[in-house]
Design an enzyme around this catalytic site. Sequence first.
Site, mmCIF file in Angstrom:
data_model
loop_
_atom_site.group_PDB
_atom_site.id
_atom_site.type_symbol
_atom_site.label_atom_id
_atom_site.label_comp_id
_atom_site.label_asym_id
_atom_site.label_seq_id
_atom_site.Cartn_x
_atom_site.Cartn_y
_atom_site.Cartn_z
ATOM 1 N N ASP A 21 0.630 -0.797 0.139
ATOM 2 C CA ASP A 21 -0.221 -0.094 0.073
ATOM 3 C C ASP A 21 0.906 0.805 -0.008
ATOM 4 O O ASP A 21 1.856 1.571 0.902
ATOM 5 C CB ASP A 21 -0.712 -0.295 1.460
ATOM 6 C CG ASP A 21 -1.916 0.821 1.164
ATOM 7 O OD1 ASP A 21 -2.788 1.538 0.223
ATOM 8 O OD2 ASP A 21 -2.720 0.867 2.122
ATOM 9 N N GLY A 22 0.614 2.011 -0.898
ATOM 10 C CA GLY A 22 0.473 3.954 -0.337
ATOM 11 C C GLY A 22 1.680 3.810 -2.048
ATOM 12 O O GLY A 22 1.899 5.478 -1.368
ATOM 13 N N HIS A 38 2.270 3.533 -8.511
ATOM 14 C CA HIS A 38 2.191 2.020 -9.288
ATOM 15 C C HIS A 38 3.594 0.928 -9.931
ATOM 16 O O HIS A 38 3.896 0.037 -9.920
ATOM 17 C CB HIS A 38 0.513 2.177 -10.116
ATOM 18 C CG HIS A 38 -0.444 1.780 -9.089
ATOM 19 N ND1 HIS A 38 -0.930 1.833 -7.717
ATOM 20 C CD2 HIS A 38 -1.797 2.910 -9.811
ATOM 21 C CE1 HIS A 38 -1.711 2.507 -7.591
ATOM 22 N NE2 HIS A 38 -2.398 3.127 -8.515
ATOM 23 N N THR A 67 -11.467 -6.795 -4.358
ATOM 24 C CA THR A 67 -12.854 -6.354 -5.060
ATOM 25 C C THR A 67 -12.950 -4.546 -5.244
ATOM 26 O O THR A 67 -13.662 -4.227 -6.000
ATOM 27 C CB THR A 67 -13.459 -7.041 -4.419
ATOM 28 O OG1 THR A 67 -13.067 -8.585 -3.858
ATOM 29 C CG2 THR A 67 -14.909 -7.330 -4.861
ATOM 30 N N ARG A 72 -12.010 1.902 -8.399
ATOM 31 C CA ARG A 72 -11.314 3.101 -9.137
ATOM 32 C C ARG A 72 -11.384 4.049 -9.722
ATOM 33 O O ARG A 72 -12.325 2.886 -10.771
ATOM 34 C CB ARG A 72 -9.723 2.915 -7.822
ATOM 35 C CG ARG A 72 -9.747 2.203 -7.375
ATOM 36 C CD ARG A 72 -7.831 2.289 -6.734
ATOM 37 N NE ARG A 72 -7.484 2.228 -5.548
ATOM 38 C CZ ARG A 72 -6.604 2.533 -4.792
ATOM 39 N NH1 ARG A 72 -5.503 2.586 -6.042
ATOM 40 N NH2 ARG A 72 -6.362 1.835 -3.477
ATOM 41 N N LEU A 132 10.606 -21.337 -5.285
ATOM 42 C CA LEU A 132 9.205 -19.554 -4.470
ATOM 43 C C LEU A 132 7.929 -20.196 -4.699
ATOM 44 O O LEU A 132 7.917 -20.256 -6.226
ATOM 45 C CB LEU A 132 9.838 -18.628 -4.416
ATOM 46 C CG LEU A 132 8.385 -17.145 -3.583
ATOM 47 C CD1 LEU A 132 8.626 -17.558 -2.324
ATOM 48 C CD2 LEU A 132 9.020 -16.083 -4.291
ATOM 49 N N ARG A 195 -4.699 -1.224 9.116
ATOM 50 C CA ARG A 195 -6.165 -1.949 8.160
ATOM 51 C C ARG A 195 -5.797 -3.533 7.858
ATOM 52 O O ARG A 195 -4.942 -3.171 7.492
ATOM 53 C CB ARG A 195 -7.008 -1.511 8.524
ATOM 54 C CG ARG A 195 -7.124 -0.756 7.209
ATOM 55 C CD ARG A 195 -7.430 0.371 6.532
ATOM 56 N NE ARG A 195 -7.514 1.252 5.280
ATOM 57 C CZ ARG A 195 -7.192 2.300 5.219
ATOM 58 N NH1 ARG A 195 -6.902 2.840 7.031
ATOM 59 N NH2 ARG A 195 -6.899 2.944 4.855
HETATM 60 C C1 IPE Z 1 -5.556 -2.685 -0.223
HETATM 61 O O1 IPE Z 1 -4.746 -1.347 0.216
HETATM 62 C C2 IPE Z 1 -5.838 -3.411 -1.553
HETATM 63 C C3 IPE Z 1 -4.529 -3.576 -2.278
HETATM 64 C C4 IPE Z 1 -2.770 -3.218 -1.629
HETATM 65 C C5 IPE Z 1 -4.299 -4.203 -3.262
HETATM 66 P P1 IPE Z 1 -6.183 -0.205 -0.227
HETATM 67 O O2 IPE Z 1 -5.548 1.093 -0.780
HETATM 68 O O3 IPE Z 1 -6.608 -0.126 -1.488
HETATM 69 O O4 IPE Z 1 -7.154 -0.114 0.658
HETATM 70 P P2 IPE Z 1 -7.773 0.955 1.496
HETATM 71 O O5 IPE Z 1 -8.558 1.461 0.805
HETATM 72 O O6 IPE Z 1 -6.409 2.156 1.600
HETATM 73 O O7 IPE Z 1 -8.100 0.466 2.991
HETATM 74 C C1 IPE Z 2 -1.412 0.283 -3.801
HETATM 75 O O1 IPE Z 2 -1.398 1.430 -3.417
HETATM 76 C C2 IPE Z 2 -1.501 -0.214 -4.419
HETATM 77 C C3 IPE Z 2 -2.946 -0.352 -5.317
HETATM 78 C C4 IPE Z 2 -4.294 -1.167 -4.187
HETATM 79 C C5 IPE Z 2 -3.526 -2.023 -6.384
HETATM 80 P P1 IPE Z 2 -2.327 2.482 -3.294
HETATM 81 O O2 IPE Z 2 -3.307 3.201 -4.719
HETATM 82 O O3 IPE Z 2 -3.341 1.917 -2.514
HETATM 83 O O4 IPE Z 2 -1.990 3.744 -2.950
HETATM 84 P P2 IPE Z 2 -2.082 5.053 -1.561
HETATM 85 O O5 IPE Z 2 -3.173 4.274 -0.704
HETATM 86 O O6 IPE Z 2 -3.835 5.858 -2.314
HETATM 87 O O7 IPE Z 2 -1.347 5.964 -1.340
HETATM 88 MG MG MG Z 3 -4.060 2.468 -0.588
#
Ligand code: IPE
Ligand code: IPE
Ligand code: MG
Length: 248
Positions: A21-22, A38, A67, A72, A132, A195
Site C-alpha cells: 500500500d501507498g 504504481h 475487489t 477506482r 518460491l 487495517r
Molecule cells: C488494499 O489497499 C488493497 C491492495 C493493496 C491491493 P487499499 O489502498 O485498497 O486499501 P484501503 O482502501 O486503504 O483500505
Molecule cells: C496500493 O497503493 C496499490 C493498490 C491498491 C492497487 P494505493 O494505490 O492504494 O496507494 P495509496 O494508498 O492511495 O497511497
Molecule cells: Mg491504498
Amino acid sequence: MQLRKQIIISKLPSHVAIIMDGNGRWARQRGLDRVFGHQQGVTALREVIETAAELGIKYLTLYAFSTENWGRPDEEISALMGIMVQSLNKETDTLLKNNIRLLTIGDVDRLAVDVKERLAETIQVTSVNTGLNLVVALSYSSRWEITEAARRISIDVIKGNLNQDSIHEEDFEKYLTTYGIPDPELLIRTSGELRISNFLLWQLAYTELYFTDTLWPDFGKDDFYSAILDFQKRERRFGKTSEQVLEK
Ligand code: IPE
Ligand code: IPE
Ligand code: MG
C-alpha cells in the site's frame, strides 16, 4: 551488524503475505500522477520477490488488486492492468530462471481477457517450478471468497456430495481460493495504515502482523529483513500459555 546476517534461516516464516500500500501517496508527494506510484511499485515488487527467493521462503502472497479496487477511476484500473501485462511479459523468464511458481487467488474471471490469458500462460509455464510459490491476489477480497465458499458448499450439500452435519474447518478450507496454500505466518502492510482491508480474513487468524510507515515504492530488502527479524522475536502461543510453548 547487517540485517541479513541476523536472520535465523531455520526460523524463517514459511509464508509471508504483503499488503502493498501507498503507491498513490508516493506519487502525490512528488507531484506526480498516481500511476507513477504504481509503476515504481513494480521495482519494490521485484526486490521483495528476489529477497524472498534468496532467503528460501516457500510462499509469498501479494495483495495486488482488491475487489474494492474495482471502484477506482477507470483510467487507474486500466493503468494497473497494463502494468500487470507488461510485468508478466517482461518477468516470466526471470520467474523461470529463479524456479518461481506463479499462482493467483481471487475472482480472476473479472479481469480483462488479455490479462487473464497472459496470467494463464505464466501460471502454466511456471507450474513445474519447485522454489518460491508466488501467490498474487487479484480481484480478491475475503468476503467474496468466504461467500463463494458458502455458495459452493450449499451446492455440494444439495447434490449429496457433502453432509451438512460433518462440515469441519478442514472441509470449509477446501472451498477457499487459497486451498492447498498454508496460512501466512507473517503479514506486512506498508504505508502506515493499520487495517486488513478485506485480505485473507480466515487465513490470518493466527498470523503475526507487522505494520510499517514506509510507502510501498520505497520498500526494499532491508525493510523486508526488518519485518522478518521482528517476527523472529515473537512468541507464537496459538491460545496456549507461554510455559506450554516453551516446554516444547
Ligand atoms: C488494499 O489497499 C488493497 C491492495 C493493496 C491491493 P487499499 O489502498 O485498497 O486499501 P484501503 O482502501 O486503504 O483500505
Ligand atoms: C496500493 O497503493 C496499490 C493498490 C491498491 C492497487 P494505493 O494505490 O492504494 O496507494 P495509496 O494508498 O492511495 O497511497
Ligand atoms: Mg491504498
